[in-house]
Design a protein around this motif. Structure first.
Motif, PDB file in Angstrom:
ATOM      1  N   LEU A  46     -25.148   3.758 -21.731  1.00 21.15           N
ATOM      2  CA  LEU A  46     -25.168   4.818 -20.947  1.00 21.15           C
ATOM      3  C   LEU A  46     -26.448   5.659 -21.362  1.00 21.15           C
ATOM      4  O   LEU A  46     -26.922   5.880 -22.423  1.00 21.15           O
ATOM      5  CB  LEU A  46     -24.094   5.852 -21.341  1.00 21.15           C
ATOM      6  CG  LEU A  46     -24.070   7.105 -20.443  1.00 21.15           C
ATOM      7  CD1 LEU A  46     -23.952   7.058 -18.832  1.00 21.15           C
ATOM      8  CD2 LEU A  46     -23.281   8.296 -21.121  1.00 21.15           C
ATOM      9  N   PHE A  47     -27.423   5.511 -20.469  1.00 20.79           N
ATOM     10  CA  PHE A  47     -28.878   6.202 -20.484  1.00 20.79           C
ATOM     11  C   PHE A  47     -28.780   7.695 -20.020  1.00 20.79           C
ATOM     12  O   PHE A  47     -28.668   8.272 -18.832  1.00 20.79           O
ATOM     13  CB  PHE A  47     -29.740   5.631 -19.788  1.00 20.79           C
ATOM     14  CG  PHE A  47     -30.088   4.128 -19.826  1.00 20.79           C
ATOM     15  CD1 PHE A  47     -31.232   3.693 -20.640  1.00 20.79           C
ATOM     16  CD2 PHE A  47     -28.990   3.132 -19.564  1.00 20.79           C
ATOM     17  CE1 PHE A  47     -31.409   2.660 -21.197  1.00 20.79           C
ATOM     18  CE2 PHE A  47     -29.452   1.906 -20.057  1.00 20.79           C
ATOM     19  CZ  PHE A  47     -30.582   1.409 -20.765  1.00 20.79           C
ATOM     20  N   LEU A  48     -28.828   8.461 -21.300  1.00 19.44           N
ATOM     21  CA  LEU A  48     -29.023   9.964 -20.799  1.00 19.44           C
ATOM     22  C   LEU A  48     -30.536  10.278 -20.776  1.00 19.44           C
ATOM     23  O   LEU A  48     -31.091  10.164 -21.803  1.00 19.44           O
ATOM     24  CB  LEU A  48     -28.337  10.574 -22.174  1.00 19.44           C
ATOM     25  CG  LEU A  48     -26.921  10.735 -22.404  1.00 19.44           C
ATOM     26  CD1 LEU A  48     -26.322  11.356 -23.647  1.00 19.44           C
ATOM     27  CD2 LEU A  48     -25.889  11.046 -20.936  1.00 19.44           C
ATOM     28  N   CYS A  49     -30.863  10.977 -19.684  1.00 19.51           N
ATOM     29  CA  CYS A  49     -32.183  11.101 -19.528  1.00 19.51           C
ATOM     30  C   CYS A  49     -32.656  12.592 -18.958  1.00 19.51           C
ATOM     31  O   CYS A  49     -31.924  12.988 -18.172  1.00 19.51           O
ATOM     32  CB  CYS A  49     -32.903   9.903 -18.847  1.00 19.51           C
ATOM     33  SG  CYS A  49     -32.506   9.583 -17.170  1.00 19.51           S
ATOM     34  N   GLN A  70     -23.172  -3.677 -18.451  1.00 20.30           N
ATOM     35  CA  GLN A  70     -22.695  -2.728 -17.685  1.00 20.30           C
ATOM     36  C   GLN A  70     -24.001  -1.514 -18.265  1.00 20.30           C
ATOM     37  O   GLN A  70     -24.015  -1.271 -19.325  1.00 20.30           O
ATOM     38  CB  GLN A  70     -21.434  -2.050 -17.608  1.00 20.30           C
ATOM     39  CG  GLN A  70     -21.206  -0.881 -16.753  1.00 20.30           C
ATOM     40  CD  GLN A  70     -19.950  -0.365 -16.701  1.00 20.30           C
ATOM     41  OE1 GLN A  70     -18.954  -0.907 -17.205  1.00 20.30           O
ATOM     42  NE2 GLN A  70     -19.547   0.666 -15.927  1.00 20.30           N
ATOM     43  N   ALA A  71     -24.536  -0.752 -17.298  1.00 19.91           N
ATOM     44  CA  ALA A  71     -25.602   0.168 -17.610  1.00 19.91           C
ATOM     45  C   ALA A  71     -25.469   1.371 -16.606  1.00 19.91           C
ATOM     46  O   ALA A  71     -25.047   0.897 -15.305  1.00 19.91           O
ATOM     47  CB  ALA A  71     -26.940  -0.412 -17.837  1.00 19.91           C
ATOM     48  N   ALA A  72     -25.410   2.559 -16.999  1.00 21.57           N
ATOM     49  CA  ALA A  72     -25.337   3.702 -16.021  1.00 21.57           C
ATOM     50  C   ALA A  72     -26.325   4.762 -16.586  1.00 21.57           C
ATOM     51  O   ALA A  72     -26.876   4.782 -17.615  1.00 21.57           O
ATOM     52  CB  ALA A  72     -24.042   4.499 -16.140  1.00 21.57           C
ATOM     53  N   VAL A  73     -27.164   5.358 -15.476  1.00 18.22           N
ATOM     54  CA  VAL A  73     -28.049   6.441 -15.847  1.00 18.22           C
ATOM     55  C   VAL A  73     -27.670   7.849 -15.591  1.00 18.22           C
ATOM     56  O   VAL A  73     -26.884   8.149 -14.437  1.00 18.22           O
ATOM     57  CB  VAL A  73     -29.464   6.162 -15.063  1.00 18.22           C
ATOM     58  CG1 VAL A  73     -30.324   7.308 -15.183  1.00 18.22           C
ATOM     59  CG2 VAL A  73     -29.927   4.721 -15.434  1.00 18.22           C
ATOM     60  N   PHE A  74     -27.478   8.677 -16.566  1.00 17.21           N
ATOM     61  CA  PHE A  74     -26.824  10.184 -16.350  1.00 17.21           C
ATOM     62  C   PHE A  74     -28.280  11.090 -16.638  1.00 17.21           C
ATOM     63  O   PHE A  74     -28.581  11.187 -17.797  1.00 17.21           O
ATOM     64  CB  PHE A  74     -25.783  10.189 -17.475  1.00 17.21           C
ATOM     65  CG  PHE A  74     -25.047  11.440 -17.015  1.00 17.21           C
ATOM     66  CD1 PHE A  74     -23.936  11.328 -16.038  1.00 17.21           C
ATOM     67  CD2 PHE A  74     -25.113  12.544 -17.806  1.00 17.21           C
ATOM     68  CE1 PHE A  74     -23.172  12.492 -15.791  1.00 17.21           C
ATOM     69  CE2 PHE A  74     -24.403  13.688 -17.431  1.00 17.21           C
ATOM     70  CZ  PHE A  74     -23.433  13.520 -16.401  1.00 17.21           C
ATOM     71  N   GLU A  80     -21.907  18.505 -16.844  1.00 24.15           N
ATOM     72  CA  GLU A  80     -20.873  17.986 -17.922  1.00 24.15           C
ATOM     73  C   GLU A  80     -21.192  16.333 -18.200  1.00 24.15           C
ATOM     74  O   GLU A  80     -21.729  15.710 -17.168  1.00 24.15           O
ATOM     75  CB  GLU A  80     -19.221  17.957 -17.453  1.00 24.15           C
ATOM     76  CG  GLU A  80     -18.937  19.432 -17.411  1.00 24.15           C
ATOM     77  CD  GLU A  80     -17.314  19.438 -16.975  1.00 24.15           C
ATOM     78  OE1 GLU A  80     -16.811  18.318 -17.096  1.00 24.15           O
ATOM     79  OE2 GLU A  80     -17.066  20.452 -16.291  1.00 24.15           O
ATOM     80  N   LEU A  81     -21.214  16.016 -19.478  1.00 26.40           N
ATOM     81  CA  LEU A  81     -21.161  14.681 -19.655  1.00 26.40           C
ATOM     82  C   LEU A  81     -19.943  13.903 -19.219  1.00 26.40           C
ATOM     83  O   LEU A  81     -19.191  14.411 -19.228  1.00 26.40           O
ATOM     84  CB  LEU A  81     -21.359  14.615 -21.266  1.00 26.40           C
ATOM     85  CG  LEU A  81     -22.524  14.796 -22.032  1.00 26.40           C
ATOM     86  CD1 LEU A  81     -22.508  14.888 -23.607  1.00 26.40           C
ATOM     87  CD2 LEU A  81     -23.811  13.778 -21.496  1.00 26.40           C
ATOM     88  N   PRO A  82     -20.456  12.687 -19.126  1.00 28.23           N
ATOM     89  CA  PRO A  82     -19.205  11.653 -18.754  1.00 28.23           C
ATOM     90  C   PRO A  82     -18.416  11.291 -20.288  1.00 28.23           C
ATOM     91  O   PRO A  82     -18.863  11.869 -21.175  1.00 28.23           O
ATOM     92  CB  PRO A  82     -19.648  10.662 -18.127  1.00 28.23           C
ATOM     93  CG  PRO A  82     -21.056  10.382 -18.617  1.00 28.23           C
ATOM     94  CD  PRO A  82     -21.571  11.961 -18.883  1.00 28.23           C
ATOM     95  N   ASP A  83     -17.366  10.591 -19.783  1.00 23.99           N
ATOM     96  CA  ASP A  83     -16.363  10.342 -21.088  1.00 23.99           C
ATOM     97  C   ASP A  83     -17.472   9.307 -21.854  1.00 23.99           C
ATOM     98  O   ASP A  83     -18.115   8.440 -21.507  1.00 23.99           O
ATOM     99  CB  ASP A  83     -15.122   9.616 -20.596  1.00 23.99           C
ATOM    100  CG  ASP A  83     -14.431   9.100 -22.012  1.00 23.99           C
ATOM    101  OD1 ASP A  83     -14.954   9.278 -22.910  1.00 23.99           O
ATOM    102  OD2 ASP A  83     -13.818   7.941 -21.918  1.00 23.99           O
ATOM    103  N   LEU A  84     -17.620   9.520 -23.316  1.00 26.61           N
ATOM    104  CA  LEU A  84     -18.657   8.925 -23.859  1.00 26.61           C
ATOM    105  C   LEU A  84     -17.897   7.503 -24.537  1.00 26.61           C
ATOM    106  O   LEU A  84     -18.781   6.742 -24.996  1.00 26.61           O
ATOM    107  CB  LEU A  84     -19.351   9.568 -24.810  1.00 26.61           C
ATOM    108  CG  LEU A  84     -20.105  10.760 -24.286  1.00 26.61           C
ATOM    109  CD1 LEU A  84     -20.841  11.820 -25.460  1.00 26.61           C
ATOM    110  CD2 LEU A  84     -21.317  10.207 -23.424  1.00 26.61           C
ATOM    111  N   GLY A  85     -16.714   7.131 -24.511  1.00 31.72           N
ATOM    112  CA  GLY A  85     -16.072   6.387 -25.311  1.00 31.72           C
ATOM    113  C   GLY A  85     -16.418   4.881 -24.690  1.00 31.72           C
ATOM    114  O   GLY A  85     -16.457   4.557 -23.653  1.00 31.72           O
ATOM    115  N   GLY A  86     -16.852   4.136 -26.066  1.00 29.02           N
ATOM    116  CA  GLY A  86     -17.141   2.866 -25.809  1.00 29.02           C
ATOM    117  C   GLY A  86     -18.492   2.503 -25.025  1.00 29.02           C
ATOM    118  O   GLY A  86     -18.703   1.164 -24.627  1.00 29.02           O
TER     119      GLY A  86
END
Length: 133
Positions: A46-49, A70-74, A80-86
């Motif tokens: 998860l890329f927090l940017c 799997q990669a996601a850009v947030f 709000e943050l997404p669920d950070l688990g895993g």
């Protein structure tokens, strides 16, 4: 500690990269992320940017995707943050007020990430750290 670049200087330097240099930086960041993911048995990053760093995040996420991860850009513009688990958390926030402090919302995000137990990979200066001291 000796200051190398201020937040403003770092942001300007990153934004001055050519398209090829940006791809190279993204590939190196993605490689480091993949190594850390493998070490922790993770398959998602998860890329927090912050908005100025979205191109780097997107390119790095594409690199990871091409390797089967799997990669996601947030973007931090969301409430709000997404669920950070895993997830492997990829820190591309680069935000501080110049004195190491963060705006309240971002500080809450950093605390959530720190408390998540997820491994974190910072692209350069970890969010919340004052590079000038």
């Amino acid at each position: 500690m000796r200051r190398i670049l201020s937040v403003k200087e770092y942001r300007c330097a990153l934004q001055a990269l050519s398209a090829d240099e940006l791809r190279q930086a993204a590939a190196a960041y993605a490689q480091a992320a993949e190594e850390l993911m493998d070490r922790h048995g993770l398959h998602r990053a998860l890329f927090l940017c912050a908005k100025p760093f979205e191109p780097l995040a997107k390119l790095a996420a594409e690199c990871l995707g091409s390797s089967g991860k799997q990669a996601a850009v947030f973007l931090i513009t969301k409430d709000e943050l997404p669920d950070l688990g895993g997830w492997l958390i990829c820190d591309l926030l680069f935000e501080s007020a110049g004195d190491g402090s963060l705006p309240e919302k971002r500080q809450a995000w950093i605390e959530a990430v720190a408390g998540s137990g997820c491994p974190v990979l910072s692209a350069a200066i970890p969010a919340g750290v004052d590079p000038d001291t």
